[in-house]
Design a protein around this motif. Sequence first.
Motif, short mmCIF file in Angstrom:
data_model
loop_
_atom_site.label_atom_id
_atom_site.label_comp_id
_atom_site.label_asym_id
_atom_site.label_seq_id
_atom_site.Cartn_x
_atom_site.Cartn_y
_atom_site.Cartn_z
N HIS A 1 0.86 -1.19 0.00
CA HIS A 1 0.00 0.00 0.00
C HIS A 1 0.89 1.24 0.00
CE1 HIS A 1 -3.61 2.29 0.43
NE2 HIS A 1 -3.18 2.88 1.54
N SER B 1 -8.08 7.37 7.99
CA SER B 1 -9.18 6.64 7.36
C SER B 1 -8.65 5.69 6.30
CB SER B 1 -10.15 7.64 6.75
OG SER B 1 -11.15 6.99 6.00
N ASP B 2 -7.65 6.13 5.55
CA ASP B 2 -7.08 5.30 4.49
C ASP B 2 -6.45 4.03 5.04
OD1 ASP B 2 -4.32 4.80 2.73
OD2 ASP B 2 -6.06 5.32 1.49
N ARG C 1 -7.14 2.68 8.15
CA ARG C 1 -7.89 2.12 9.27
C ARG C 1 -8.22 0.65 9.09
NH1 ARG C 1 -11.68 6.17 9.95
NH2 ARG C 1 -10.15 7.18 11.28
N ASP C 2 -8.70 0.26 7.92
CA ASP C 2 -9.18 -1.12 7.74
C ASP C 2 -8.14 -2.02 7.10
OD1 ASP C 2 -12.42 0.27 6.91
OD2 ASP C 2 -11.64 -0.44 8.84
N ARG C 3 -6.92 -1.57 7.00
CA ARG C 3 -5.89 -2.39 6.38
C ARG C 3 -5.25 -3.30 7.41
NH1 ARG C 3 -4.81 -1.53 1.32
NH2 ARG C 3 -6.09 0.11 0.42
N PRO C 4 -4.87 -4.51 7.00
CA PRO C 4 -4.16 -5.39 7.93
C PRO C 4 -2.93 -4.69 8.48
CG PRO C 4 -4.68 -6.54 5.88
CD PRO C 4 -5.00 -5.10 5.64
N ARG C 5 -2.71 -4.85 9.78
CA ARG C 5 -1.61 -4.14 10.42
C ARG C 5 -0.24 -4.61 9.94
NH1 ARG C 5 -3.36 -1.13 15.02
NH2 ARG C 5 -5.31 -0.18 14.30
N GLN D 1 0.34 -5.38 6.67
CA GLN D 1 0.49 -5.11 5.24
C GLN D 1 1.62 -4.11 5.05
OE1 GLN D 1 -2.74 -3.14 3.19
NE2 GLN D 1 -1.97 -3.71 1.18
N HIS E 1 1.04 0.17 12.38
CA HIS E 1 1.30 -0.70 11.24
C HIS E 1 2.75 -1.17 11.31
CE1 HIS E 1 -2.55 0.26 9.30
NE2 HIS E 1 -2.42 1.37 9.99
#
Lengths: 124, 297
Positions: free
Chosen positions: B150, B174-175, B177-181, B183, B217
């Motif tokens: 990403h 927000s961008d 927030r829902d991504r696997p930590r 990634q 992350h």
Amino acid sequence: MKRAIFRDIAVALVGAAATVSATVVAATGDPPPERVVHVLASRFEFTPSTIRVKRGEPVVFAVESIDRLHGFKIPALGVRIQAIPDQETLVRVIPDKAGHMAIVCDVFCGEGHEDMDAELIVEE
Amino acid sequence: MTIEIDRREFAGLAGLAGVAFVSGLGLRTGPAAAAAQDFFFVQISDTHWGFDGKGANPEADTTLPKAIAQVNALSRKPDFIVFTGDLTHTTDDGQVRRKRMAEFKAHAAKLVVKDVRFLPGEHDAAPDRAAAYREFFGTPNYSFDHKGVHFVAIDNVSDPGAAIGAAQLEWLASDLRDRPRDQPVVVLTHRPLFPLYPDWDWTTADGDKAIDILMPHKNVVVFYGHIHQEHHFMTGHIAHHAATSLIFAQPAPGSQPKRTPPVAWDPAAPFKGLGFREVGAKTGTAKLEIAEYPIKA
């Protein structure tokens, strides 16, 4: 030209750990009796370019721009205000460490911005 | 925790930092290299198109074309190329600014690889809060995904006070927030997000807030420009890598009283200190490989 004087007094408590707590207090009555250093900011210099103060003694920087928005930042003391055209911004500082410190403009103001700095000498 | 370490130490921490260094002198060739990486991209920074040389670079108008030719000559083509800001040199004149942007864009169009991403620097965006930049290059902040990684481009220059700003920080949160930590996240920006050297204005006013958003992350690497030199720094587990420029080198932080003058042009070693970077990635791992390419005279 009508000149607005904006009194925004920030009490900066500076320490060697560089953790600064600053509170803005509305000016009432006469200005504090400490030494006031008037600083003019313009592309691309501060006047005066060298300022001498004493460690432990309060000093009020009264900063104004004569052309456009600039920044007035002393990273070593955690001090940062804007230099605004036709407005005087005040910041009260009590430096508690001696030395030579940079005063820099941190608002990109054009070619020459990288040369816009001054020196603060805090003496014992 | 913050650590400043030099390149050799950094290479030794490759496993911890998720980055390995390789020699940049044309080693990214052959099937072995290709197998080691799923893809790579090229970072080019601080081209300052329109700078008149002023003794710091008498070849100011040939350095960008040379770099483009070198990138085009890479035996293995990058998946994409990113310019991390100060595409053009500042001017107070909006027409000149747009002329320089048009000329820069015309040069960039000569890249054989057509996936080219841009970010502004303060020279491009601060005078008019990115009005001209947007006309030529679009939104200064954005994100995209590429082969599992990403990428996030953060604009820390359109505000002349070098702040990202609350709205953009909210967008960043927000961008992500829902991504696997776990990634891999690659951040592209212009100015250092951390206070590299505030006495020289080498910082971002609210960069600490961006780093706070990134910190949860596990695999984050930041590539940026602005300081015209290679520099490597850790904030916790996040690695920050500054790139060399294509215009003139700047002194090491604090090595001289002021950030000016820049490093003098050496006629005996033209283009010394100038270059671009390859960043290679392997799908399924967070490991990146960095290779620095000097500009050839």
